[in-house]
Design an enzyme around this catalytic site. Structure first.
Site, PDB file in Angstrom:
ATOM      1  N   GLU A 138     -11.195   0.131  -3.896  1.00 22.58           N
ATOM      2  CA  GLU A 138     -10.471   0.585  -2.706  1.00 22.58           C
ATOM      3  C   GLU A 138      -9.240   1.379  -3.108  1.00 22.58           C
ATOM      4  O   GLU A 138      -8.948   1.574  -4.288  1.00 22.58           O
ATOM      5  CB  GLU A 138     -10.042  -0.626  -1.866  1.00 22.58           C
ATOM      6  N   ASP A 175       0.812  -1.222   0.000  1.00 23.42           N
ATOM      7  CA  ASP A 175       0.000   0.000   0.000  1.00 23.42           C
ATOM      8  C   ASP A 175       0.843   1.268   0.000  1.00 23.42           C
ATOM      9  O   ASP A 175       0.650   2.166   0.825  1.00 23.42           O
ATOM     10  CB  ASP A 175      -0.945   0.014   1.213  1.00 23.42           C
TER      11      ASP A 175
END
Length: 491
Positions: free
Chosen positions: A166, A12
């Protein structure tokens, strides 16, 4: 080229530039300290300069936080002369913002913000309105200093219809605002899509060729591409940082290092981003040193522990790292562990350990139910295997009192087939059984191999979750000291 640019369990990625300097932050999940932060001048060579959440007042994870809980998906930005980071503690604290004058800290105490969803993002327009976009995909205007919601939230764009939209990041280029997001799940179906608008609020027009990047249904060595962020260089070039995995073994392949940070060049065609396929290149470790002699006043920021920092000392026995046991087993939360991420597929880790009046050793782990240990104490060294509900001491040898050099090594060549526990000829496949694991893990001392174990059981595909392997020191009884810890890429 070096790729992944930050190998090992560093998922991420979120990036920002300040002048000629680039800064990048990653998810840390249940590990403390949280949110490792890196610095680079060229986007390729990165050095960890700290951890954003490095004190209990910022990150207080309960003892029962499950593996892969904790801190998910930070967004790192620089605005109005300071650094801003927004993230979510999915295990209790929710979404919050921290700030700092310098990327290496100190970072402020968290400012909570009452928004649902995960993967929050921050972006500012010319009127200094701050937009927080989060998984859903939804958006709100917030006051980031006070953590107040000023407008919204409202839906902005739901992607192309794939699962789990997302990881949104909102970027401005010229008169266009680009909403970058991931969808398709965070495994082999992962993909990156984009939409654009003249306003940060939308409405957003999806790219005509979404997803703009995915390796799904291909045989490329890098898989699961997603959760991307963008950065522009001082010269006007654009780059994408994103996560990906490097699975190995036979079908279904397993990845053991977790989701890693990759770099890809980005160009613009008709005001749409175009990204090249992501390739992997072997690289040396990017840290300044692969060996820790524990002579410094503080631990390197690479050292992490599950949930909280256990009792340790660099002064109790000068030149040694001393650990005090807080739990009797690595099979449950609460044990004393100091570890670092495994960043190479082929690696040899050696540590000189003195169990003194205790018991401890080296562990390679995904979580409490998936770890292999080489352990010293009570006049012997033991190789311990924990796979799901099963735990076994697979070998043991007597050793004299005093320090002993313990070894954990992983290899991706000469892998043992699953039906064979040990053999001397690694060039043939006995009984016609092919080696299917991503690697073989060796446990032993500097002079004796105690066990060679199948590495697939310490993979994300078996253990589940979002993290990768870590390798480190532990104590499960009394006091244990380490003179040095040497991490050395092999092969």
């Amino acid at each position: 080229m070096i790729n992944p640019v930050i190998p090992g369990f560093h998922p991420d990625p979120s990036i920002c530039r300040v002048g000629d300097d680039y800064y990048l932050a990653c998810s840390s999940f249940e590990y403390f300290p949280g949110v490792p932060i890196f610095h680079s001048r060229d986007l390729v060579r990165w050095r960890q300069i700290g951890n954003v959440l490095d004190r209990p007042g910022q990150l207080d994870l309960p003892a029962d936080v499950p593996a892969s809980g904790g801190i998910w998906a930070p967004t790192l930005r620089h605005h109005d002369g300071q650094f801003w980071l927004i993230t979510k503690d999915v295990s209790g604290a929710g979404n919050f913002i921290v700030t700092a004058e310098r990327a290496d800290g100190p970072w402020s105490d968290p400012v909570p913000i009452d928004l649902p969803g995960i993967d929050p993002d921050l972006a500012w327009d010319d009127e200094h309105n701050c937009y927080c976009t989060f998984s859903g995909l939804q958006q709100a205007v917030i006051d980031p200093k006070r953590g107040k919601i000023l407008e919204g939230p409202w839906p902005v764009w739901s992607g192309t219809g794939l699962a789990w939209p997302e990881g949104p990041h909102l970027h401005r280029r010229g008169d266009w605002w680009y909403l970058l997001m991931s969808e398709g799940g965070t495994h082999t179906g992962h993909a990156i899509s984009v939409a654009r608008s003249r306003s940060p609020r939308g409405p957003f027009e999806p790219a005509p060729r979404n997803p703009i990047l995915s390796h799904r249904s291909t045989d490329r060595p890098v898989q699961a591409l997603g959760h991307a962020d963008l950065v522009e260089t001082p010269g006007g070039d654009w780059w994408m940082v994103l996560l990906g995995t490097r699975p190995k073994g036979r079908f279904p392949r397993q990845h053991v290092l977790g989701r890693e940070t990759f770099l890809a060049p980005l160009t613009w065609v008709d005001d749409w981003p175009v990204v090249a396929s992501v390739e992997a290149y072997e690289q040396p470790l990017l840290e300044e040193s692969d060996r820790d002699d524990f002579d410094a006043a503080e631990l390197s920021p690479r050292w992490i522990s599950p949930r909280s920092r256990p009792p340790w000392s660099l002064t109790e026995r000068p030149g040694w790292l001393t650990l005090h046991a807080t739990g009797p087993t690595l099979d449950r939360p609460g044990a004393t562990i100091l570890a670092r991420r495994q960043q190479h597929h082929d690696v040899r880790v050696t540590a000189r350990l003195d169990p003194r009046d205790g018991r401890g050793g080296l562990t390679i782990r995904i979580d409490e139910a998936h770890h292999y240990d080489i352990e010293a104490g009570a006049g012997e060294v033991r190789a311990v295997c924990r796979i799901g509900p099963l735990r076994d001491t697979v070998a043991r040898i007597p050793v004299p009192p005093g320090p002993v050099d313990l070894v954990i090594a992983t290899r991706t060549t000469g892998i043992l087939p699953p039906t064979v526990t040990a053999r001397t000829d690694l060039t043939e496949e006995p009984y016609g059984v092919a080696a299917a694991a991503p690697d073989t893990i060796t446990l032993g001392t500097a002079t004796t191999v105690l066990a060679e174990l199948d590495g697939r059981y310490l993979s994300t595909e078996v253990a589940t979750g979002f993290t990768g392997r870590v390798i480190g020191l532990y104590a499960t009884e009394g006091t244990v000291s380490a003179d040095w810890f040497d991490y050395r890429p092999a092969g």
